[in-house]
Design a protein around this motif. Sequence first.
Motif, PDB file in Angstrom:
ATOM      1  N   MET A   1       0.750  -1.100  -0.182  1.00 49.27           N
ATOM      2  CA  MET A   1       0.085   0.098   0.042  1.00 49.27           C
ATOM      3  C   MET A   1       0.771   1.234  -0.024  1.00 49.27           C
ATOM      4  O   MET A   1       1.682   1.181   0.818  1.00 49.27           O
ATOM      5  N   VAL A   2       0.343   2.212  -0.681  1.00 49.38           N
ATOM      6  CA  VAL A   2       1.263   3.600  -0.704  1.00 49.38           C
ATOM      7  C   VAL A   2       0.025   4.413  -0.035  1.00 49.38           C
ATOM      8  O   VAL A   2      -0.984   4.850  -0.292  1.00 49.38           O
TER       9      VAL A   2
ATOM     10  N   PRO B   1       5.916  14.394  -3.551  1.00 48.00           N
ATOM     11  CA  PRO B   1       6.739  13.147  -4.482  1.00 48.00           C
ATOM     12  C   PRO B   1       6.174  11.985  -4.541  1.00 48.00           C
ATOM     13  O   PRO B   1       6.323  11.290  -5.303  1.00 48.00           O
ATOM     14  N   ILE B   2       5.383  11.459  -3.347  1.00 49.86           N
ATOM     15  CA  ILE B   2       4.960  10.114  -3.035  1.00 49.86           C
ATOM     16  C   ILE B   2       3.796  10.141  -4.326  1.00 49.86           C
ATOM     17  O   ILE B   2       3.768   9.133  -5.195  1.00 49.86           O
ATOM     18  N   ILE B   3       3.033  11.002  -4.290  1.00 50.09           N
ATOM     19  CA  ILE B   3       2.001  11.094  -5.351  1.00 50.09           C
ATOM     20  C   ILE B   3       2.390  11.064  -6.702  1.00 50.09           C
ATOM     21  O   ILE B   3       1.885  10.168  -7.521  1.00 50.09           O
ATOM     22  N   LEU B   4       3.412  12.003  -6.877  1.00 51.38           N
ATOM     23  CA  LEU B   4       3.806  12.043  -8.259  1.00 51.38           C
ATOM     24  C   LEU B   4       4.756  10.855  -8.783  1.00 51.38           C
ATOM     25  O   LEU B   4       4.482  10.389  -9.935  1.00 51.38           O
ATOM     26  N   GLU B   5       5.303   9.949  -7.823  1.00 44.71           N
ATOM     27  CA  GLU B   5       5.957   8.990  -8.183  1.00 44.71           C
ATOM     28  C   GLU B   5       5.003   7.590  -8.439  1.00 44.71           C
ATOM     29  O   GLU B   5       5.111   7.068  -9.342  1.00 44.71           O
ATOM     30  N   SER B   6       4.111   7.582  -7.502  1.00 48.48           N
ATOM     31  CA  SER B   6       3.315   6.347  -7.713  1.00 48.48           C
ATOM     32  C   SER B   6       2.328   6.515  -8.868  1.00 48.48           C
ATOM     33  O   SER B   6       2.006   5.298  -9.337  1.00 48.48           O
ATOM     34  N   GLY B   7       1.826   7.451  -9.132  1.00 51.46           N
ATOM     35  CA  GLY B   7       0.870   7.471 -10.479  1.00 51.46           C
ATOM     36  C   GLY B   7      -0.534   7.293 -10.155  1.00 51.46           C
ATOM     37  O   GLY B   7      -1.585   7.144 -10.797  1.00 51.46           O
ATOM     38  N   HIS B   8      -0.723   7.133  -8.848  1.00 50.36           N
ATOM     39  CA  HIS B   8      -2.135   6.603  -8.170  1.00 50.36           C
ATOM     40  C   HIS B   8      -2.941   7.972  -8.127  1.00 50.36           C
ATOM     41  O   HIS B   8      -2.524   8.942  -8.108  1.00 50.36           O
ATOM     42  N   SER B   9      -4.368   7.685  -8.154  1.00 51.59           N
ATOM     43  CA  SER B   9      -5.333   8.813  -8.133  1.00 51.59           C
ATOM     44  C   SER B   9      -5.905   8.798  -6.452  1.00 51.59           C
ATOM     45  O   SER B   9      -6.376   9.838  -6.130  1.00 51.59           O
TER      46      SER B   9
ATOM     47  N   PHE C   1      -5.225   7.926  -2.342  1.00 51.02           N
ATOM     48  CA  PHE C   1      -4.417   7.287  -1.309  1.00 51.02           C
ATOM     49  C   PHE C   1      -4.905   7.069   0.193  1.00 51.02           C
ATOM     50  O   PHE C   1      -5.542   8.203   0.584  1.00 51.02           O
ATOM     51  N   PRO C   2      -4.827   6.278   0.686  1.00 47.87           N
ATOM     52  CA  PRO C   2      -5.177   6.105   2.111  1.00 47.87           C
ATOM     53  C   PRO C   2      -4.323   7.008   3.133  1.00 47.87           C
ATOM     54  O   PRO C   2      -2.944   7.216   2.736  1.00 47.87           O
ATOM     55  N   VAL C   3      -5.112   7.657   4.087  1.00 53.06           N
ATOM     56  CA  VAL C   3      -4.324   8.759   4.803  1.00 53.06           C
ATOM     57  C   VAL C   3      -4.100   7.938   6.208  1.00 53.06           C
ATOM     58  O   VAL C   3      -5.633   7.798   6.848  1.00 53.06           O
ATOM     59  N   VAL C   4      -3.241   7.546   6.503  1.00 55.33           N
ATOM     60  CA  VAL C   4      -2.991   7.111   7.928  1.00 55.33           C
ATOM     61  C   VAL C   4      -2.738   8.161   9.227  1.00 55.33           C
ATOM     62  O   VAL C   4      -2.010   9.047   8.837  1.00 55.33           O
TER      63      VAL C   4
ATOM     64  N   SER D   1       7.802   3.471   4.040  1.00 59.38           N
ATOM     65  CA  SER D   1       8.393   2.435   4.535  1.00 59.38           C
ATOM     66  C   SER D   1       7.368   1.677   5.318  1.00 59.38           C
ATOM     67  O   SER D   1       6.451   2.448   5.940  1.00 59.38           O
ATOM     68  N   ASP D   2       7.378   0.208   5.534  1.00 59.82           N
ATOM     69  CA  ASP D   2       6.606  -0.314   6.590  1.00 59.82           C
ATOM     70  C   ASP D   2       7.410  -0.937   7.605  1.00 59.82           C
ATOM     71  O   ASP D   2       9.038  -0.900   7.490  1.00 59.82           O
TER      72      ASP D   2
END
Length: 292
Positions: A77-78, A91-99, A101-104, A268-269
């Motif tokens: 999961m991103v 930068p995480i959003i730009l790299e993943s290309g997803h639309s 994101f779970p916010v933790v 990271s996890d």
Amino acid sequence: MSDDNPHSRNGSASKSFLKRVMQLLTSEPKNKDQLVDVLNDAQDRDLINPETKQMIKGVLDVSEMRVREIMIPRSQMVTIDINQKLEDFLPIILESGHSRFPVVNEDIDHVDGILLAKDLLAFGFNSQSHDFSLGDIIRPAIIVPESKKVEPLLKEFRSNRYHMAIVVDEYGGVSGVITIEDILELIVGEIEDETDDEIDDQIKHLAGNVYLVKALTELSDFNDYFNCDFDESNADTIGGILLHKFNHVPKKGELFNLDNFEFKVLSSDNRRMQMLQVSVNKSHEINGKLSD
């Protein structure tokens, strides 16, 4: 006395053939295997094309699946931490290309909501972006159990007009995430978009001397790209080199300076690093050129 009349034999064969055809047309498949046989027969007789048969078979498969079988596991999961600043998670959003994101909050088992990347556009063109608060723009998170069947979940996705759900186990811990796209790909095949090729890139130049690097980037590729010579006998990946130096699995946000590089852990996890921000010393040459 045997009947040697050829016309009689031909007539019996024709009746037998017609009987089988009538049975095929009037009988209903009793189970999935029989239905698949009907589909295969329809394809053989060019009544449907292979793609149509595969889609119908995909629908049949989905009707028997449960969420745990197709979810994206928690290790992949991103996520974005609700306490992160915009410049830290962008930068995480730009790299993943997803639309989406779970916010933790603090850890992956506490999901506060879902961030839609498009909701950030207003802040990209707003001079008041310093007032940005992630908690103000996230959407509610939909929670589903691992054991839920996929078919009714697809109906809920469509009727309630949401595209992502957080998957939890029987104890309430987050097991993974599932999207409507994951389900549709089981039916129509892999859905590729314009970002898929970009996602496969291990190293991406952001701006100036700053890069996004996947922690699993082969060390030889990292050395070639950045014109450096990290010891490949110590690790196979750049993440392995950092683990060797950290002596623990770094948490999101940790910084480490090594030779001409500053490494910042972006995601990271508990088991491994996933994404790194790499800043290169301006005096270091990359591919024969000084870093900007």
